[in-house]
Design an enzyme around this catalytic site. Sequence first.
Site, PDB file in Angstrom:
ATOM      1  N   HIS A  47       4.967 -10.820   3.886  1.00 43.30           N
ATOM      2  CA  HIS A  47       6.096  -9.978   4.304  1.00 43.30           C
ATOM      3  C   HIS A  47       6.326  -9.926   5.821  1.00 43.30           C
ATOM      4  O   HIS A  47       7.432  -9.696   6.270  1.00 43.30           O
ATOM      5  CB  HIS A  47       5.990  -8.564   3.720  1.00 43.30           C
ATOM      6  N   ASP A 104       1.592  29.155  -6.946  1.00 45.14           N
ATOM      7  CA  ASP A 104       1.683  27.851  -7.594  1.00 45.14           C
ATOM      8  C   ASP A 104       0.733  26.815  -7.020  1.00 45.14           C
ATOM      9  O   ASP A 104       1.100  25.686  -6.775  1.00 45.14           O
ATOM     10  CB  ASP A 104       3.117  27.330  -7.490  1.00 45.14           C
ATOM     11  N   HIS A 117      -3.668  -6.578   7.132  1.00 45.11           N
ATOM     12  CA  HIS A 117      -2.553  -5.680   6.778  1.00 45.11           C
ATOM     13  C   HIS A 117      -1.760  -6.181   5.555  1.00 45.11           C
ATOM     14  O   HIS A 117      -1.676  -5.470   4.549  1.00 45.11           O
ATOM     15  CB  HIS A 117      -1.662  -5.449   8.002  1.00 45.11           C
ATOM     16  N   GLU A 153       9.040 -12.568  10.607  1.00 41.39           N
ATOM     17  CA  GLU A 153       9.263 -11.775  11.804  1.00 41.39           C
ATOM     18  C   GLU A 153       8.219 -12.053  12.893  1.00 41.39           C
ATOM     19  O   GLU A 153       8.551 -12.183  14.059  1.00 41.39           O
ATOM     20  CB  GLU A 153       9.220 -10.288  11.410  1.00 41.39           C
ATOM     21  N   ASP A 154       6.979 -12.156  12.502  1.00 41.80           N
ATOM     22  CA  ASP A 154       5.904 -12.135  13.497  1.00 41.80           C
ATOM     23  C   ASP A 154       5.209 -13.476  13.738  1.00 41.80           C
ATOM     24  O   ASP A 154       4.334 -13.571  14.591  1.00 41.80           O
ATOM     25  CB  ASP A 154       4.815 -11.122  13.076  1.00 41.80           C
ATOM     26  N   ASP A 210       4.046  -1.357   2.298  1.00 41.83           N
ATOM     27  CA  ASP A 210       3.870  -1.668   3.719  1.00 41.83           C
ATOM     28  C   ASP A 210       3.801  -0.370   4.521  1.00 41.83           C
ATOM     29  O   ASP A 210       2.918  -0.147   5.345  1.00 41.83           O
ATOM     30  CB  ASP A 210       5.064  -2.529   4.152  1.00 41.83           C
TER      31      ASP A 210
END
Length: 738
Positions: free
Chosen positions: A72, A259, A48, A76-77, A139
């Site tokens: 990133h 359109d 990921h 947190e994880d 993300d």
Amino acid sequence: MMRQYELVERVRRYNPKTDEALLDRAYVYAMKAHGSQLRASGDPYFSHPLEVAAILTDLKLDDATIVAALLHDTIEDTDATKPEIERLFGHQIATLVEGLTKIKKLDLVSKQAKQAENLRKLLLAIADDVRVLLVKLADRLHNMRTLKWVPPEKRDRVAQETLDIYAPLAGRMGMQDMREELEDLSFRQLSPEAYESIVSRVSELRQRNGPLVEEIERELSAELSRRGINAEVKGREKRPYSIWRKMERKAIGFEQLSDIYGFRVIVDSVEDCYRALGVIHIKWPLVPGRFKDYISTPKPNDYRSLHTTLIGPRRQRVELQIRTRDMEEIAEYGIAAHALYKDDKGAQGPMLSNESRAYAWLRKTIENLSQGLSPEEFLEHTKLELFHDQVFCFTPKGRLIALPRKATPIDFAYAVHTDIGNTAIGCKINGSVAPLVSELKNGDEVEIITSKAQTPPGAWETIAVTGKARAAVRRATRAAVRAQYAGLGRKIAERAFARAGKTFSDDAMAKATPRLARPSADDVFAAVGRGEIKTEDLVRAAYPEWTPPRPDEQAATERAPNGEGWFELKRGQNLKFKIPEGIPGPRLDAIPIRGIKGDLPVRFAPHGGAVPGDRIVGILTPGEGITIYPIQSKALQNFEDAPERWLDVRWDVDELSEGRFPAQIVVTAVNAPGSLAQVATVIGDHGANIDGLKMRSRSADFTEMVIDIEVFDLRHLNTIVSDLKARAVVSSVERING
Ligand code: MN
């Protein structure tokens, strides 16, 4: 899964100076940190962040952004920490990763569509570095691309949030491709039938028309170049979501939709724009009423272009935008003015001031770009300055409350509901008790503690910064004070009539009220309570024939010896009655408070400290020790600037504890024989001690008593207060909090 060298290769293609070693280290670090974690798809979790980094290489972003993308989710994880990332990758990258961790918490917040605009602003305000938002968007894009692995019950929420927040955000930042992909992915999830039907209609049309887009492109360019205009023509089918929006907005069916195809004609000069327009209008019939000249009259955001719609080569309506390369750059570049203009269509009126600031910011951004800063420099120095005059806070249930800068929990409480504001006695900010006068910060979660017995202190009117809070405080304090005075005045009036030997009745008051030039009996009572109307005047207004007795005839048997000043009684002293000795019982030898380490002396704040049941705060005074305050104490305002002195403390008392705690109450009682004794008896009957009593006779009619009592806990104290209030001789009872 992309290999290490492949990622480096992708970056090197647009950035030959990339720091390969740094990218390698981040790749390995993130892979190890996520270890054997798996995504719902069964892929290793690390795939990921790697895909997110890959999306950002498509946007040609700098090394710090790519590394932040790889890292990133680590704070947190995984076990990774900010200090560790800072040590390994430097301050800048650590700050980016931390910013992403902060934003991630927002994902947990429940969102309603109407809050989307606020939330988008919150994202902008929190993410000071624009790169944080770029990683966040990538993300989200990857999460949307892999939405089928998300549990079914969560998919709609994720998709709705993407549509409400992330897609418009991508649009504002000029990433139209990303915006459209986010929109289509969300649309497919939220309205699968509509999505499928539009996709199949468009493909039907494509089959019917053959390579129409290419054909029109060719014909337009050929015609323009035959007339000596150097033009680049770009055409494309509109995306399913944008077709859907148009159908929705205009309430028309697919058949009527003109359109489906949009074309852009890019020319060299403004003059060529108009020439190209002329050439095209001569060659193909135009659809009346669709021509717009945003070149001679640019949009406020500086968007410039000619818009027209014509019946094209295959009798198909085509939408056309004609502009110069410069105009195209502004509309296409980085953070696009074009997207903003589209967004702005629905947001006229109150949003305008924020929007125009957004324009200013965008223009500045575009200026920076055109001044030839490198992309790295540009990204690093672009701070999002929008919306910096606002703070965004949450209720514990996740409702977002937008407030002006320097707003306090008082403003927050009133923003949630007037009743919450009026009954607020304390608050918790991010789970810790804090004064109601604290300044709120972006992202704070605020829990307001309320008590039905509370009325807002008048001082809040000056502390609050929002008009709503100020007005509500003014209303509530006025009403409360008036009610208090009216209650007091009524008791005084009853007694004055009795002393005069006249009947106190509604009739009597109805006669007196107009004579005293007051609108209602309640107003008369309030004025009497405040001392604005003398009781003699009131009685005479009701009974004009009555004459007041001379002053020395007034009995004042129970009045304090010194009518103006205070006089004090201590336990055991006599006035005309005796303060009861109270129930003998163990008194307090140590203050039972938990949450304090070491042997620091602990004491209660003077003048009505805290009793068990009160929410309490410990204030540390170096060299002296710790003072315990109830959270509603006004004295806490003095320590607001010194958060390091605030200690989170709790009571350490069990239900059967016999310790007694000092509290202070003010009782206003009517001057009647025995009223003081009655007050003392009530307190004694409840098993509380009176430790001291100070009284002042405020007029012929009532006396104020400040009573130090000792109680077991808050419930005990409240029972006594309620019982006192129930007595006819008592007009008001209030607890004093230092
Ligand atoms: Mn992620």
